[in-house]
Structure formats: C-alpha cells, structure tokens
Write an enzyme that holds these catalytic residues in place. Structure first.
Site, short mmCIF file in Angstrom:
data_model
loop_
_atom_site.label_atom_id
_atom_site.label_comp_id
_atom_site.label_asym_id
_atom_site.label_seq_id
_atom_site.Cartn_x
_atom_site.Cartn_y
_atom_site.Cartn_z
N HIS A 40 -7.60 -3.29 4.82
CA HIS A 40 -7.00 -1.95 4.76
C HIS A 40 -7.72 -1.11 3.71
O HIS A 40 -8.09 0.05 3.94
CB HIS A 40 -5.51 -2.07 4.42
CG HIS A 40 -4.87 -0.80 3.92
ND1 HIS A 40 -5.08 -0.32 2.65
CD2 HIS A 40 -4.03 0.08 4.52
CE1 HIS A 40 -4.41 0.80 2.48
NE2 HIS A 40 -3.75 1.06 3.60
N ASN A 41 -7.96 -1.70 2.53
CA ASN A 41 -8.62 -0.97 1.46
C ASN A 41 -10.08 -0.67 1.80
O ASN A 41 -10.61 0.37 1.42
CB ASN A 41 -8.53 -1.75 0.15
CG ASN A 41 -7.15 -1.69 -0.46
OD1 ASN A 41 -6.17 -1.40 0.22
ND2 ASN A 41 -7.05 -1.99 -1.74
N LYS A 99 -4.54 -6.65 3.61
CA LYS A 99 -4.53 -5.55 2.64
C LYS A 99 -5.93 -5.25 2.14
O LYS A 99 -6.31 -4.09 1.93
CB LYS A 99 -3.62 -5.91 1.45
CG LYS A 99 -3.60 -4.88 0.31
CD LYS A 99 -3.22 -3.50 0.80
CE LYS A 99 -2.84 -2.56 -0.34
NZ LYS A 99 -3.85 -2.35 -1.37
N GLU A 138 -10.04 2.20 3.95
CA GLU A 138 -9.74 3.33 3.07
C GLU A 138 -11.00 3.85 2.40
O GLU A 138 -11.22 5.07 2.31
CB GLU A 138 -8.72 2.88 2.02
CG GLU A 138 -8.31 3.91 1.01
CD GLU A 138 -7.39 3.29 -0.03
OE1 GLU A 138 -7.67 3.45 -1.24
OE2 GLU A 138 -6.39 2.65 0.35
N SER A 197 0.83 -1.20 0.00
CA SER A 197 0.00 0.00 0.00
C SER A 197 0.86 1.24 0.00
O SER A 197 1.92 1.30 0.62
CB SER A 197 -0.92 0.01 1.22
OG SER A 197 -1.71 1.20 1.22
#
Length: 484
Positions: free
Chosen positions: A191-192, A188, A195, A133
């Site tokens: 995480h997105n 990940k 986001e 990232s």
C-alpha cells in the site's frame, strides 16, 4: 463498586496511538492505555475527557494496565517499528496469560512479524500484525486496517475493528482478515509503495503544469479541484488542491508550497516494496522511479551545481495551450496511475502465491477505498476488475481498464514527449509508459539478451520453434563466418 474491566488495551501514545485509542473509545469500547512516558498517558486521558467523556482509562505501569483488561486480553501496540516493538513485547508478554493477544499496528517488516508470532505462539499467546493507514486523522475518524496472522487472534477483536475502521457506504468497513503470517504488514507495505508512486505522479503533473504550462498556484488549485470531481477523485488529489490555497505566514504574499524545500523524506516502506518486487521478479518501475526520485531530491547541493552546468532545454516557441495541456496531463496521470496499481497488485499476488496466503485482490482494493492515504474512486474499478476475474493476470488486461488505457494513450505520449523536449523529468509517467509499451509487445528484444548471456556465460537459451534448452558456440561460429 469494582471498576469494569476494559474491552481492549493500547500502548504507544504518540499521535497515531492517541487518536486510535480515542476512536475505539468513541465507538463504545472501554479501553485502557499505557505509555512509558506517563505524561502521554495523562494527555490522552485529558483528551478523552474533553472529547465527550469517552470510556478511556490511563495507567502508568504495565502491570496495572494488563490487569485492567478483560480476558482473553487484547493489546494493540503502536510503537516505532523495530527494536521498540521487541522491547514492548518483552515488558508485556510475561504479564499475559495463555490465549491473550498482542497486535502490532506499526509499519513493521513482515518477517519481524512472523518471527514474533512464532515466539508468542511458543508462550501460548496470539499475535497479529496489522497495517494501519490514514495518518493521524484516519486513526481518529476511521482508518483502513489490514490485520494478518492467526485467524483466532483476529476473531478476538473483529467486533472492535469493524466499528473502528473507516465506513464506506455500499462497501462496508475498511477492514478484512488479510491472511496468515505477516500478510497484514506485507499488504500495508505494498500500500505504501503504491502511495509513493501516486504521490510522485501527482508531483510530476504539478511540475508540468507549473513549469511548462505556466499555471499559477490559484490555477493549480482550480485544476486539481476539478480533477477531484471526476475519475481522479482521491484523498491525495484533494489535499494537493488544498495545498495550493495556503499562504506563507513567514513570507506574506507567498504561497507556502513555494517555500517548502524540495527534498523528500521517507520511512522505508517504499524501499522495502521495491526490494520485494526484485526478490519476487515482479516489474515495478513506477514505484521504483518514485523511490529514485526521492533519492535524487536529497542531492540538493549537487542538483543546484548541475543546474549551473547544464542550462535548461531550449524553450519551445510560446506556451502550449493551457486547456489542452491540462486535459492531456489529466489523462496521462490516470493512465500512469493504472500501471502503478497494476504493479502493486502483482507484487501482492506473487507474494501470496509464494507464501500460500490466499490474498483476495478485490478485498484489498475494497478496504483501501476509505480511511487510507490512497483512498480513491479509482479503487471501485479495481474491485470490480477482480470481481470479474479473481485470477486476473494484470489490471491492464481487464476489459474496462484496457479500454481506458487505449483512450488515454495518445495524450499520455504527448505529455511524456512534451516533458522530454522541455527538459522536465517525469520519471514516474515515463516509467509507466515504458512498462505499458513493454507489456503490450508480443515479442521483445530479450532474445538478443539471451543470446548475449549464452555467448559469454554459456547460460543456454530456449527456442521459439522447439522445446528444451540450447547452447551455441557463438564465438566459434562467428569466427568461422568471418573467414568466409
């Protein structure tokens, strides 16, 4: 004189791949690169030369590329997720020896990573799925890295990753061995998802300040710049402030942000996060609201038609006090953000429990503090919360966060009410508030839902005063009572 073998290889030389390769070379690790499109190889070699004669060599065929690497070989794949990864593996795997390692650095679905790891293990090869990232700038200067898979595979390139990752003073490199299997790509993905929530909440703050508060773009630049010096200090708030400074070259006198079409794209990781939340029975309404907002943004023609059918809500007399509005929106943004992160962390915990990954929540917060898109001062608080209690049930139950939520609750409610009365949709902030209000209730109306389910489907229910499952002939008793 024989050419020295490279420490590591990388294939897939779009912008992210090029920048990560240059980052690795700049840290002193000789690297070989390969791409099916040979022009990309030449371009990367030229950049390495121009950026300091970095130790990077390019190859136009996979065989020479593989032979240029020291054993055990480690090759990072930065190609588009899905079939392209399988095709790249099919090209490289037959050229590798037992003990060599492949590392998928794309935004891949974690089950694909686990499938490939099993297939590679059968051939004696090691495999890692590594979330990367930070965008193109992060890849070049230091990304947040989330490797997961076989621990021996991580050991092969740990020295490279520790130097290549973003470095946060007092916190260390933004990389850790996440866990086995597809843990790296799953982290990940979440995480997105976080986001998505972060970006939507910031967009709602912008919309309220502009639409209801009447702030100009220069005003918004000053507000977001000020916020970025306090508790909301983060990459996303920083770049938001900068966006309001950019003028439109094609329409002199206009700001570019006002000319950008209001339709949001996506690549799928946010949708995967919401799907996984549902599979795990974890509430993630803020992230889901952010995803729904993107879906609605795509309905541009329908929204334009609806705007003509449904006039704006009646405007309140006069504008609200700007200074008060800015402060309330700041507090609402922070409180809603806490809920969004709490939901993301709960998804990670649930999946870790299901898969036996042993994810360390504090470490996840630590490696997100630099390099990645959601990097923020706020993550220090999350790391400390899990240091106080590694088994914390929710960030909302941490003493520091609980106090902060209580202090911001009134402003948060004012902001959501103001938006509702003004007819300005704030799905993220409203979903976060509903999540907070539902979570804090000792008793919910779910008792009625259970009664309804038992009534029409004999699904049974539990009682508050004794153990066991119960079923009632609701219609029969109701009919008898109606006759009395």
């Amino acid at each position: 004189m024989e050419t020295e073998l490279s420490r590591i290889g990388l294939t897939g030389l779009a912008v992210m791949g090029q920048n990560l390769a240059l980052n690795i070379a700049e840290k002193g690790f000789p690297i070989s690169v390969y791409n099916r499109t040979t022009a990309k190889v030449d371009e990367t070699v030229a950049r390495a030369k121009a950026e300091g004669d970095l130790p990077l060599r390019g190859f136009h065929d996979p065989h020479s590329f593989v032979l240029s690497l020291q054993k055990p070989r480690v090759i990072i794949l930065l190609v588009k997720a899905g079939p392209a990864v399988d095709q790249t593996i099919a090209t490289l795997a037959p050229l590798l020896d037992r003990g060599d390692c492949l590392v998928d650095g794309g935004n891949e679905w974690y089950e694909n990573t686990e499938r490939r790891a099993e297939a590679m293990a059968a051939r004696g090869l090691l495999y890692l799925g590594m979330g990367v990232s930070g965008g193109e700038e992060g890849a070049r200067r230091g990304p947040s890295l989330m490797p997961g898979g076989a621990a021996p595979a991580y050991a092969l390139l740990e020295d490279v990753l520790l130097r290549t990752a973003a470095q946060v003073p007092g916190s260390g490199p933004c990389v850790t061995f996440v866990g086995p299997g597809g843990a790296g790509h799953f982290v990940k993905m979440v995480h997105n998802g976080i986001e998505y929530g972060d970006m939507q909440l910031i967009a709602e703050a912008y919309d309220l300040l502009r639409t209801v508060g009447g702030l100009s773009n220069p005003d918004l630049h000053r507000v977001f710049s000020d916020w970025n010096r306090g508790e909301l200090l983060s990459f996303l708030v920083e770049i938001t402030a900068e966006i309001f400074l950019v003028n439109d070259d094609l329409s002199p006198g206009d700001h570019l942000v006002d000319r950008v079409l209001d339709k949001t794209g996506m690549k799928g990781t946010g949708k995967w996060t919401v799907q996984q939340a549902a599979e795990l029975s974890v509430a993630a309404p803020t992230i889901a609201a952010a995803l729904d907002a993107r879906f609605l943004s795509a309905l541009k023609e329908d929204r334009v038609a609806a705007a003509a059918v449904f006039p704006p809500a009646a405007a309140a007399a006069g504008r609200p006090d700007k200074e008060k509005l800015v402060d309330d929106v700041r507090q609402a943004l922070y409180a809603a953000k806490v809920c969004s992160y709490a939901q993301g962390m709960n998804i990670l915990k649930a999946k870790s429990k299901e898969k036996g990954w042993g994810l360390r929540m504090g470490e996840m917060a630590r490696i997100w503090k630099g390099g990645c898109i959601i990097r923020a001062k706020f993550l220090d608080r999350i790391e400390r919360a899990y240091e106080r209690d590694a088994e914390l049930g929710s960030l909302l139950l941490d003493s520091e966060f609980a106090q902060e939520m209580a202090e911001r609750e009134a402003a948060w409610r004012r902001v959501v009410c103001l938006a509702v009365n003004a007819g300005v949709g704030v799905p993220g902030m409203a979903a976060s508030l509903a999540y907070f209000d539902t979570f804090r209730r000792a008793r919910l109306p779910a008792n009625l839902v259970q009664a309804q389910r038992d009534y029409f489907g004999a699904h049974t229910y539990e009682r508050t005063d004794r153990p066991g499952n119960f079923h009632t002939e609701w219609s029969k008793i109701a009919a008898e009572r109606s006759l009395l």
